[in-house]
Each structure stands twice: as C-alpha cells, then as structure tokens.
Design an enzyme around this catalytic site. Sequence first.
Site, PDB file in Angstrom:
ATOM      1  N   ASP A 429     -13.203  -1.656   9.609  1.00 36.20           N
ATOM      2  CA  ASP A 429     -12.970  -1.261   8.223  1.00 36.20           C
ATOM      3  C   ASP A 429     -13.562   0.139   8.050  1.00 36.20           C
ATOM      4  O   ASP A 429     -14.334   0.596   8.892  1.00 36.20           O
ATOM      5  CB  ASP A 429     -13.658  -2.274   7.308  1.00 36.20           C
ATOM      6  CG  ASP A 429     -13.495  -1.929   5.843  1.00 36.20           C
ATOM      7  OD1 ASP A 429     -12.409  -1.469   5.475  1.00 36.20           O
ATOM      8  OD2 ASP A 429     -14.452  -2.118   5.077  1.00 36.20           O
ATOM      9  N   PHE A 594      -7.805  -1.760 -13.368  1.00 34.81           N
ATOM     10  CA  PHE A 594      -7.232  -1.266 -12.116  1.00 34.81           C
ATOM     11  C   PHE A 594      -6.692  -2.433 -11.298  1.00 34.81           C
ATOM     12  O   PHE A 594      -7.332  -3.484 -11.206  1.00 34.81           O
ATOM     13  CB  PHE A 594      -8.318  -0.536 -11.309  1.00 34.81           C
ATOM     14  CG  PHE A 594      -7.834   0.011  -9.998  1.00 34.81           C
ATOM     15  CD1 PHE A 594      -7.320   1.299  -9.912  1.00 34.81           C
ATOM     16  CD2 PHE A 594      -7.887  -0.749  -8.836  1.00 34.81           C
ATOM     17  CE1 PHE A 594      -6.873   1.814  -8.704  1.00 34.81           C
ATOM     18  CE2 PHE A 594      -7.442  -0.251  -7.624  1.00 34.81           C
ATOM     19  CZ  PHE A 594      -6.936   1.043  -7.569  1.00 34.81           C
ATOM     20  N   LYS A 618      -6.821   7.110 -15.565  1.00 28.11           N
ATOM     21  CA  LYS A 618      -7.176   7.755 -14.292  1.00 28.11           C
ATOM     22  C   LYS A 618      -6.684   6.875 -13.157  1.00 28.11           C
ATOM     23  O   LYS A 618      -6.561   5.654 -13.297  1.00 28.11           O
ATOM     24  CB  LYS A 618      -8.690   7.990 -14.193  1.00 28.11           C
ATOM     25  CG  LYS A 618      -9.553   6.765 -13.989  1.00 28.11           C
ATOM     26  CD  LYS A 618     -10.946   7.194 -13.567  1.00 28.11           C
ATOM     27  CE  LYS A 618     -11.791   5.992 -13.194  1.00 28.11           C
ATOM     28  NZ  LYS A 618     -12.702   5.539 -14.219  1.00 28.11           N
ATOM     29  N   ARG A 647     -12.853  11.220  -1.960  1.00 26.28           N
ATOM     30  CA  ARG A 647     -11.948  10.263  -2.605  1.00 26.28           C
ATOM     31  C   ARG A 647     -11.561  10.870  -3.953  1.00 26.28           C
ATOM     32  O   ARG A 647     -12.427  11.166  -4.775  1.00 26.28           O
ATOM     33  CB  ARG A 647     -12.640   8.919  -2.819  1.00 26.28           C
ATOM     34  CG  ARG A 647     -13.014   8.241  -1.518  1.00 26.28           C
ATOM     35  CD  ARG A 647     -14.145   7.239  -1.740  1.00 26.28           C
ATOM     36  NE  ARG A 647     -13.735   6.057  -2.485  1.00 26.28           N
ATOM     37  CZ  ARG A 647     -13.357   4.913  -1.924  1.00 26.28           C
ATOM     38  NH1 ARG A 647     -13.357   4.802  -0.613  1.00 26.28           N
ATOM     39  NH2 ARG A 647     -13.020   3.881  -2.650  1.00 26.28           N
ATOM     40  N   THR A 727      -7.863   0.382   6.867  1.00 24.60           N
ATOM     41  CA  THR A 727      -8.487   0.599   5.567  1.00 24.60           C
ATOM     42  C   THR A 727      -7.462   0.480   4.450  1.00 24.60           C
ATOM     43  O   THR A 727      -6.268   0.698   4.668  1.00 24.60           O
ATOM     44  CB  THR A 727      -9.164   1.978   5.507  1.00 24.60           C
ATOM     45  OG1 THR A 727      -9.677   2.200   4.206  1.00 24.60           O
ATOM     46  CG2 THR A 727      -8.195   3.094   5.865  1.00 24.60           C
ATOM     47  N   LYS A 815      -4.377  -6.685   7.778  1.00 23.82           N
ATOM     48  CA  LYS A 815      -5.444  -6.458   8.762  1.00 23.82           C
ATOM     49  C   LYS A 815      -5.479  -7.601   9.770  1.00 23.82           C
ATOM     50  O   LYS A 815      -5.559  -7.385  10.981  1.00 23.82           O
ATOM     51  CB  LYS A 815      -6.805  -6.351   8.058  1.00 23.82           C
ATOM     52  CG  LYS A 815      -6.980  -5.078   7.248  1.00 23.82           C
ATOM     53  CD  LYS A 815      -8.383  -5.023   6.625  1.00 23.82           C
ATOM     54  CE  LYS A 815      -8.600  -3.739   5.855  1.00 23.82           C
ATOM     55  NZ  LYS A 815      -9.963  -3.638   5.307  1.00 23.82           N
ATOM     56  N   ASP A 835     -17.328  -5.272   6.234  1.00 24.61           N
ATOM     57  CA  ASP A 835     -18.476  -5.621   5.389  1.00 24.61           C
ATOM     58  C   ASP A 835     -18.094  -6.290   4.077  1.00 24.61           C
ATOM     59  O   ASP A 835     -18.973  -6.720   3.336  1.00 24.61           O
ATOM     60  CB  ASP A 835     -19.288  -4.354   5.081  1.00 24.61           C
ATOM     61  CG  ASP A 835     -18.565  -3.434   4.115  1.00 24.61           C
ATOM     62  OD1 ASP A 835     -19.206  -2.895   3.207  1.00 24.61           O
ATOM     63  OD2 ASP A 835     -17.340  -3.250   4.274  1.00 24.61           O
TER      64      ASP A 835
END
EC number: 7.6.2.1
Length: 1097
Positions: A429, A594, A618, A647, A727, A815, A835
């Site tokens: 990751d 979000f 945003k 980011r 990711t 993944k 994680d």
Amino acid sequence: MADQIPLYPVRSAAAAANRKRAAYYSAAGPGPGAERPSRYQLEDESAHLDEMPLMMSEEGFENDESDYHTLPRARIIQRKRGLEWFVCGGWKFLCTSCCDWLINICQRKRELKARTVWLGYPEKCEEKHPRNSIKNQKYNVFTFIPGGFVLAVTIMREAIDEFRRFQRDKEVNSQLYSKLTVRGKVQVKSSDIQVGDLIIVEKNQRIPSDMVFLRTSEKAGSCFIRTDQLDGETDWKLKVAVSCTQRLPALGDLFSISAYVYAQKPQLDIHSFEGTFTREDCDPPIHESLSIENTLWASTIVASGTVIGVVIYTGKETRSVMNTSNPKNKVGLLDLELNQLTKALFVALVALSVVMVTLQGFVGPWYRNLFRFLLLFSYIIPISLRVNLDMGKAAYGWMIMKDESIPGTVVRTSTIPEGLGRLVYLLTDKTGTLTQNEMVFKRLHLGTVSYGADTMDEIQSHLRNPYSQMQSQASGNATSSTPPRKAQSSAPKVRKSVSSRVHEAVKAIALCHNVTPVYEPRAGVTAEAEYAEADQDFSDGNRTYQAASPDEVALVQWTESVGLTLVSRDLASMQLRTPSGQILTYCILQMFPFTSESKRMGVIIRDESTAEITFYMKGADVAMSSIVQYNDWLEEECGNMAREGLRTLVVAKRALTEEQYQDFESRYSQAKLSIHDRALKVAAVVESLEREMELLCLTGVEDQLQADVRPTLEMLRNAGIKIWMLTGDKLETATCIAKSSHLVSRTQDIHIFRPVTSRGEAHLELNAFRRKHDCALVISGDSLEVCLKYYEHELVELACQCPAVVCCRCSPTQKAHIVKLLQRHAGRRTCAIGDGGNDVSMIQAADCGIGIEGKEGRQASLAADFSITQFKHIGRLLMVHGRSSYKRSAALGQFVMHRGLIISTMQAVFSSVFYFASVPLYQGFLMVGYATLYTMFPVFSLVLDQDVQPEMAMLYPELYKDLTKGRSLSFKTFLIWVLISIYQGGILMYGALLLFESEFVHVVAISFTALILTELLMVALTVRTWHWLMAVAEVLSLGCYVASLAFLNEYFDLAFITTVTFVWKVSAITVVSCLPLYVLKYLKRKLSPPSYSKLTS
C-alpha cells in the site's frame, strides 16, 4: 573377521549340524519339540541342504512367531578361513545364527525357578514374582508413543487455539447491555439481543449489533463513534440521531408513539445505508429518510455521550460479520514440498515391501508378509517430521518477536515463517505504509500567485486586512474611520484583488470540511456560553481535531496557523475565530460527504451576519475540472504539485439566492425519501448545483515518507524481490511517491498506461507497452479492469517482466484480485503489506500478509500473519529471519527423513540377508529411544544453525535471491540424502554382521551403538555455525544413551559392551560410515563453495 566365520554348509559340516539338531530334538522328549525332526530330515541330500536355511525352513516364517522360542540357539562349531568360503555360501550359517538369536531376543522369557513359600509371609520371598493380574493387551505403552506424540502435539496446538477463540467469543457474547422495555431498563446479554430491541449503549462501550440511532444524551442530537475495528480508520465519525425521536421529551416516550423503521436488506457495504423512519400516530404521518449517518454499526465504539438505538441487523447479518471473509488456511511452500517428498517416500515404502515379498516367492499368505514388511519399513515415512517442524516454527516465531532490532513485531500465524524466505513479489500500500499518513500543508495556488512554506506569513497579513475592516465596520463608532477606508480603497487594484482572493480561499478551506474540534471536558463549560466566555474556553490547549481524513485535519490546522481558527461545530452550525479574535457563526444548511465515486465533498453555508448562502465544494482535480468555470492553469498546476509528491485538492464556490436554495432543498428532500435508486436521484439533484462554480484555489498537502523507506526498497530490489505499489490515490501522486521512495530509480523509464475503455484500445495500448524494455508500469484501476477482462494473461506476463509496477485508483477488492492473479499466473510466492482496513483483503489473499500498526488503526495488523511497527522492519524480517527459517527448516526436514531412511535401510539389509524374513531388527524401547531420546535434541538443535551473521545477511541481500530457487530442499538434495542413508545403513548393518564373533547377540549392540554415533556425527557434519545449545544437545543425547545401556540388558549383553572389542568395532564401523562424507563435504566446499562461505571466509 571374515576368515573366522563358517559360512557355506559343505556336507560334513551340514551332517554335523544335523546330528546336533537330531540330538537336541531327541533329548527334548515328547511334546512340541518331538514333532520337529520331521521338519529337519537327517538324510544326507545335498540338493535339499543347499536350499534349506540352517535355522529353519521357509515355512517356519509363516508360522506364528510364538513358536520361535522353541528353536535352539545356534552355535558356530566349525570355522574355515578365507573370504571365498563366505562368498560361496557360508553366509547361510550366518543367517542361522542371526535368526536364532533374533527369535530368542524377540520372545525371551524369564527363567523359571523353584521357590520356597512362607505361609502368611510374602515379604520373605527372596525373588520378585509377577503381579496376579491378567493381561490380554497386544501392545505396551511404548508402541503408541511415537504416533501418539505426533498426534498429541498437533491436536493440542489446534485445541488450545480453538479454546482461546471460544473464550474470546464467550467474553464478547456475555457482555451486558441495558435494554429499554415498557417496564423500564433490564440487563441483557449481547447474544440475547434481537431485532427490534431498544438498546442503550454507554460511552466507551462496544455497539453489539447494527442499529438505527434514535436518541442521544448529547444536546446537539449527535455523537461520535470510533470505527477503527470496522474500517481501520482511527478518526472519529459523527453520527446523527433521528430528529423525530430525539425531540421526544423523555426516554419512555419511545413506547408511547407508533413508529417503525424500514431497512434495506443486509449487505456488505459499510459506507452506505438506505432506510426510512415512519411515525404513524401523527396526522399527517412523519417520514424521515435514513442514511449512513443515522446508523451505528456493530463492533464500533461510542466515543461521546450515551446512545439509544433500535436493532435492525444481528449476528451473521451485521455489516462487520458480513465483511469478515473467512481467510484461507495458509500453507507454506516448504510444507507443500515436504508433502511431495513424503509421497515419494510412501511410494518407495510400498515398492520395497513388494520387492521383498516378490523375492520371497509369494510363499503362503504373502499378503500377510506384505503388511509385515510395510510395518517394518514404516520408518521411511517421517512421522515425527510434522512435530519437529511445528516446534521449529514456534521457535522461529519466538526468535522474531524477541529480536530487539525489530521491536513490536508480532507473529500471528505460526505456520509460515519459512515463507518469508521465498518471496518474489511484494505488494505494498502507499498511504501509511510507504508514507507516514502525516499530512503537512505545503502549497496554496490561486492561479496567478503561489504560496509555499516560506511565504505563509504573507497570507497572514492578507487575512488581517479584511477582518480588521469587518470589525471596524461592525463597531461603526466614528466617521473618522471612513477616510482611511477610502484611502485604502484607492490602493492598487492588483493588491486588493490578491488580498480578497486569499481571504476567500482561506475562508472556503476553513468552512468546507467535516472536521469537528473536540475539547477535554471541563467544569463550567456550557454550550450556551457567551462570546467572551466561549473565547476563553476555545483557546484551551486541549483542542484536537477529528475528521474522517487526515487531509481534512491538515487543512484546518493550516487555517488555524494563518489566523482563521475553527473553534466549535455541531450539526447545524460552526464557528470561526478571526485573527482579531472575533467569532463568526455560520449555519450549516446541507452537507454532502466525500465518497470514492464522487471524489468530492460539499457544504451549503449561511453566514449569520450577512444571511448570504454559499455552496462550497472541494475535491480531486479529475472530478472538479468539469465543474469549475473555464481556466487555463488548473491542469498544469495539478501536474506540477503531483510531481512534487503533493496531494492536491481543488476548492470552488457558488453563491446561491434564497429562492435557488429553497428550490434545491425541496427536490433534495424528495430524492432522499425515495426507496428505489435513492443514491442516483440524490446525486442528480446535487449535480444540478455543481455548475459554473468559481475556482478559488488549489491546495497541496505532503504525505511524508516513512523512515528508511528508500534503503529498505533498494535492499528488497537487490534481493530479487519485485515490488508492486497498489494504492487508491491518484496517478500523479502515486507516480511521484514511486520516484521519491526510489521504488522506480531515477534512470528508469516510466510507461504510463493510457486510460482504456474498450477491447480495441486495450489491444493497442498493450502492443505499445510490449515494445518498451526495462521500464516501470503505471496503470489505473479502471484500465486494469478492462485489460484483465480481455487480455488477462498477456497483461500479467508483461507486468511480471517490469522492475516495478504501480496500480493507482485501486479498490480493496482489486488489490486482492491482483494478488491472486500473480499467484495463478506467475506461480511465485507473494507478500502483501498494508496498514488500513482497505488492505485487509489483500493481506489475507497473499501467501504472507504483513500488517503495519499505523494511524489508520490496527485492523490490518490484526488480520495479518505478521505485524510490524515500521516499514523498514520488513528488511530484517525477510533477509534475516525469513532466510534463516527456510534454511533451518530445510535442513531439519531432510535430517528427519534421513533418520528414518537409514534405519529402514538397515532393516532391509537385515531382512535380505535372512531370506527376506519379516522380522524386526530392533524392538521395543530401542526404536522409541532412537526416534526420541537418543537423536531428537541434536536434530532439533538445527533450528539454531545459521550460515552467515544477521549483519552480513542485511549487507548482502543478494544471498536471499538464491532461496527463491528452492535449492535448499529439492528432489536433487533429497536424492543425495537418500543415497547417504542407503550408504550409511548398508555400512552399519554389513559391518556389524562382518565383525560379530561367536554370539549373534552382539550384532544389535554393535549396529545400534554405531547408528546412534553416526546420527550425532551427521548433525555435527550438517551444522554450519555452532551454538552452545547444540553442543549440549549432542553431549546430553550421548550421555542418555550410555546411561540407558545399564537398563537395556533385555537387548544387549552388558558384559560384551564394556569390552575393548566392542569399542573398537563400533568405532571402526562409525568411521567407515561417516569419514567419506566428511571428505566429500570438504572437497565440495573447496572446489565449489556456496555463496555464503565466500562472505564468511
């Protein structure tokens, strides 16, 4: 010695032997012995003599073994010198004496004597007599020790694990909760909760089942819950009570109303819920839509206040249980290889037994002999191998957890530590694994001007001006304030525009989020505090920010650093403190959280002082670029920031009139109440607002790399491990982190796989990629899905040739799918490291799963096979512990097989010499002692062996690359050990047969002692680095054997084993069996040294 042994029965010798037999049997008198002469005819017939064994006829072997003791002990009468006599057939004499002795040993009985018995005084008896008990059992305790021990170890380990699981389940199921009934509160166990129950959950208590949130003790009508055990995220989540039930005056009123909840069918998605709350006893009935913010999922923890909820899903239907996939039972590659070798050994066992019966000539009930041979040679199958390996795995796990260089490491799966030594692919990751998941605000871009870490003070000065103006306007005391404002307004327009744009951008960042400031409770603080009092409380140093994303917290912390501070927030409002200390209150009209589909979040705010309504939004640049007004800088600047490893988030706004908002609210409420396609209808209504929004700014947040990520990745690459980064982040950021972490070296090309949507596009792009050589691949999840649909094999084949692969925008299921693809197509061992909760499926799918205890919680580390605290620890875990565990287990496995093969070879030689008799060579305690007390400790001490020091293994990771070929345990090395076993077994048995003298009873003593010494010397030959415990194990085992000789008078002639003759014969046989192997090992090490020896020399 060969010249002293009478071997081939010439007629005179045979006649003499027969005369002695006749004399013996005639002296036996009537009884069983009287019938024997018919079996040994005294006629001098050379043909019969040459074919007949000297001990007994071949039919005798078919009789019951209880007859053996009636046969005489053969004495060797006549000796002829010369080796030719042995070769020409005198070995039949040898057979006779051996078999006679063997039968005596097998069925040796206590010598019976006359006795004098005193009446009433049993203690006066001089001898010990047997107990007066009847025993019909066929076996004794030693018969079952080896097999029983193997089964006991395995069963006990599984039973202990299962019992611990049972205790954990019982503890959780027995937790008590308050259940609200018509008669008041009653205590109920977690396992007795049913759908429809009203359950009260206190602060810091686990939520026992999936519930709809009805009421809370918090005045705001909301509470925080911790979800780290559900989704791996450590941030608190805000949950909202159903307004209809929250408004009820008292708790008991829940039973005075007539209401019900409609809930969708149970499903996996923990981030969505559709339902409705209906109260029927009103006119008109009240309908409220329910969403994810009204739910309390099982296994989460209440972080604030007390909550009351109605249970909607229980047990297997809860979200947490439905998302708990049953992880596969992981088996190490070494175990699979040993299983193959064990199958080969089983085939050899059956083949050897069939050969023996064939050479016997299938005489009589041959199938009974076949089963006897199968039992005799059963030591070929290494039953104790499983116990030794399991104990070895436990030892490796203990060593890993005790290693001070990797503190906090936990081994959760004890069955695959050797798997760490055979890895070829590492799938990692990014966020929180390669990076720290600690966000730091680095860049604010307004289109014409950009602010970095060194120019943040300019933003502070820009903010002071507008807010000082607002304050002076609000106070409005003297007209003298007007001329300065006019003078100020006549300042250059550029300066003014930049200042106002900075102000708008910072205000938008401070308002558009889901962050809540949390304070430690203090006496005297109330929600209705006035500004002065509130200011005093809000400046408390105990303030922390809680949000679903660390990016959000980083943005709000940055606005605080430049002077605009978020001081309080509830469901309906939030308050900001300006640089001058003024408190601004904003009413929250709508929140749009979000989601991974929308990739953006929004909020509709009403300024309390001006009544202006503003829609702030945003999100990611891919989502926002089509929403904001046309501009010529956004795409370019996003690319620039991504190349710096930042980011990015795009911030925009739109001013709304009251009429526009009211129209939107009615359509939005209607869409939220619909039962079918609710999500689509709600999204369509929100999208009607997302048009021609004013672009305010672009923010850049840095996620710092973990400590020592670069040298660790370089070490893994040098070890031959291919690293894939999977990711959910955007392509630019993922590419940038891949470069900054040196996952992709500076000199390597990067092939960015263009977005494809159809088979034709995928075909063209794959052809373009095929022409590239030695370049890293970067591909998005959407393109990957299309390629896997049509060209799965081709894509995986090309990707496996790349030095590094980066998959961005990957979902958790993607993944796991990539891991399974690699296992299926490449056929190599995979390791996944992550994680967060979104990495659990990948970790469980991989051959070795490693979890990092990070900021996203402990879900990944709890689901993993190995848990570490930092990414850099993976280097030592693989290079040192993985490598040594594999090499030790390979040596241990081969040695345990050698231990069974050598004694089976001796048994085969023994049976061959004696007319393929299915009679055991060693019996009773000798066999048990051989497999346990005499050889177990030295063999098991091989788990302490190491070929190079840990520091050397870390310095030269290339040593790890050799292991992936599996040469330490292959069919080649296995065949070498088989040949060694056959050679040593043959030498030990033939040597003992050659060197024994008049009494065959000495053969067992000589051969068994030489066997034990050979095993101990072979361990010494195998060891590469001596540990003091190895020497102790060798000395202890030898000491145990020497000490036990005193008690083994049933098997050995104690007078003989104390003589010099015994010592030199054992020494001679042992030297012949071991010395050639030592010489060969020395020569091989000199002529073709292994790679590790070049480093240690």
